[in-house]
Write an enzyme that holds these catalytic residues in place. Structure first.
Site, PDB file in Angstrom:
ATOM      1  N   TYR A   1     -12.799  -2.450  -3.369  1.00 12.85           N
ATOM      2  CA  TYR A   1     -13.447  -2.414  -2.059  1.00 12.85           C
ATOM      3  C   TYR A   1     -14.962  -2.295  -2.197  1.00 12.85           C
ATOM      4  CZ  TYR A   1      -8.745  -1.566  -0.207  1.00 12.85           C
ATOM      5  OH  TYR A   1      -7.416  -1.673   0.119  1.00 12.85           O
TER       6      TYR A   1
ATOM      7  N   LYS B   1       0.815  -1.214   0.000  1.00  9.14           N
ATOM      8  CA  LYS B   1       0.000   0.000   0.000  1.00  9.14           C
ATOM      9  C   LYS B   1       0.857   1.276   0.000  1.00  9.14           C
ATOM     10  CE  LYS B   1      -3.840  -2.028   2.624  1.00  9.14           C
ATOM     11  NZ  LYS B   1      -4.575  -1.833   3.895  1.00  9.14           N
TER      12      LYS B   1
ATOM     13  N   HIS C   1      -2.086  -5.253   1.645  1.00 10.60           N
ATOM     14  CA  HIS C   1      -3.374  -5.922   1.460  1.00 10.60           C
ATOM     15  C   HIS C   1      -3.091  -7.290   0.864  1.00 10.60           C
ATOM     16  CE1 HIS C   1      -7.374  -6.958   0.017  1.00 10.60           C
ATOM     17  NE2 HIS C   1      -6.765  -7.339  -1.085  1.00 10.60           N
TER      18      HIS C   1
ATOM     19  N   GLU D   1      -9.840 -10.224  -7.400  1.00 12.22           N
ATOM     20  CA  GLU D   1      -8.871  -9.134  -7.249  1.00 12.22           C
ATOM     21  C   GLU D   1      -7.730  -9.236  -8.263  1.00 12.22           C
ATOM     22  OE1 GLU D   1      -7.739  -9.276  -3.135  1.00 12.22           O
ATOM     23  OE2 GLU D   1      -9.657  -8.472  -2.462  1.00 12.22           O
TER      24      GLU D   1
ATOM     25  N   ASN E   1      -1.553  -0.064   7.413  1.00  7.25           N
ATOM     26  CA  ASN E   1      -1.079  -1.398   7.786  1.00  7.25           C
ATOM     27  C   ASN E   1      -0.266  -2.066   6.679  1.00  7.25           C
ATOM     28  OD1 ASN E   1      -3.091  -2.153   6.018  1.00  7.25           O
ATOM     29  ND2 ASN E   1      -4.380  -3.108   7.556  1.00  7.25           N
TER      30      ASN E   1
END
Length: 156
Positions: free
Chosen positions: A53, A13, A119, A130, A116
């Site tokens: 998402y 990310k 993904h 995805e 974080n």
């Protein structure tokens, strides 16, 4: 080919890219014996974010998520391995970096729920969906490595 051989999507990310942790995290996947079969740096557009998402678009936190994921480039990877979906998710640790165990990627490098770093697809169906969002079939590079017999048994 083993029925446990899987492919998953991993996104490093914007916070991972900006903090220059890409090489460190890629090296963990390679050291584990996982095989990167596609990789590209890209910017996620609002349109791609909404597709990726989709289950969160109507939720109150979605705008912040979209703002974050579109703020800077990401590194998208397709990774193969035995039970790779669960293996990668275990390597990442808990979603919230404050709660992730030491030794996991998030436990070692993250102290945030949203920032974080990585993904990873959470199941086979999600991985298939995805991967198609980020890679075309001709971008996936299947290959054999001579190290494979030293990475796993022939019947695995």
């Amino acid at each position: 080919m083993s029925q446990n051989l899987q492919r998953t999507l991993v996104l490093l990310k914007p916070d991972c890219v900006q903090r220059r942790l890409m090489g460190e995290i890629i090296s963990r996947f390679e050291a584990k014996g996982l095989q990167i079969v596609a990789m590209k740096m890209m910017r996620i557009t609002p349109e791609l974010s909404q597709k990726h998402y989709a289950e969160h678009v109507e939720k109150p936190f979605y705008k912040g998520l979209e703002d974050f994921i579109t703020a800077a480039p990401v590194l998208a990877m397709a990774i193969d391995g035995l039970d790779v979906i669960s293996v990668v998710r275990e390597m990442l640790g808990a979603t919230n970096g404050l709660k992730a165990a030491a030794g996991t990627i998030r436990g070692d490098y993250s102290s945030s729920r949203q920032m974080n770093l990585v993904h990873a697809s959470d199941g086979l169906e999600a991985a298939e969906r995805e991967l198609k969002l980020y890679f075309s079939e001709d971008e996936l590079c299947d290959y054999e490595t001579p190290m494979l017999p030293f990475m796993r048994a022939g019947d695995e």
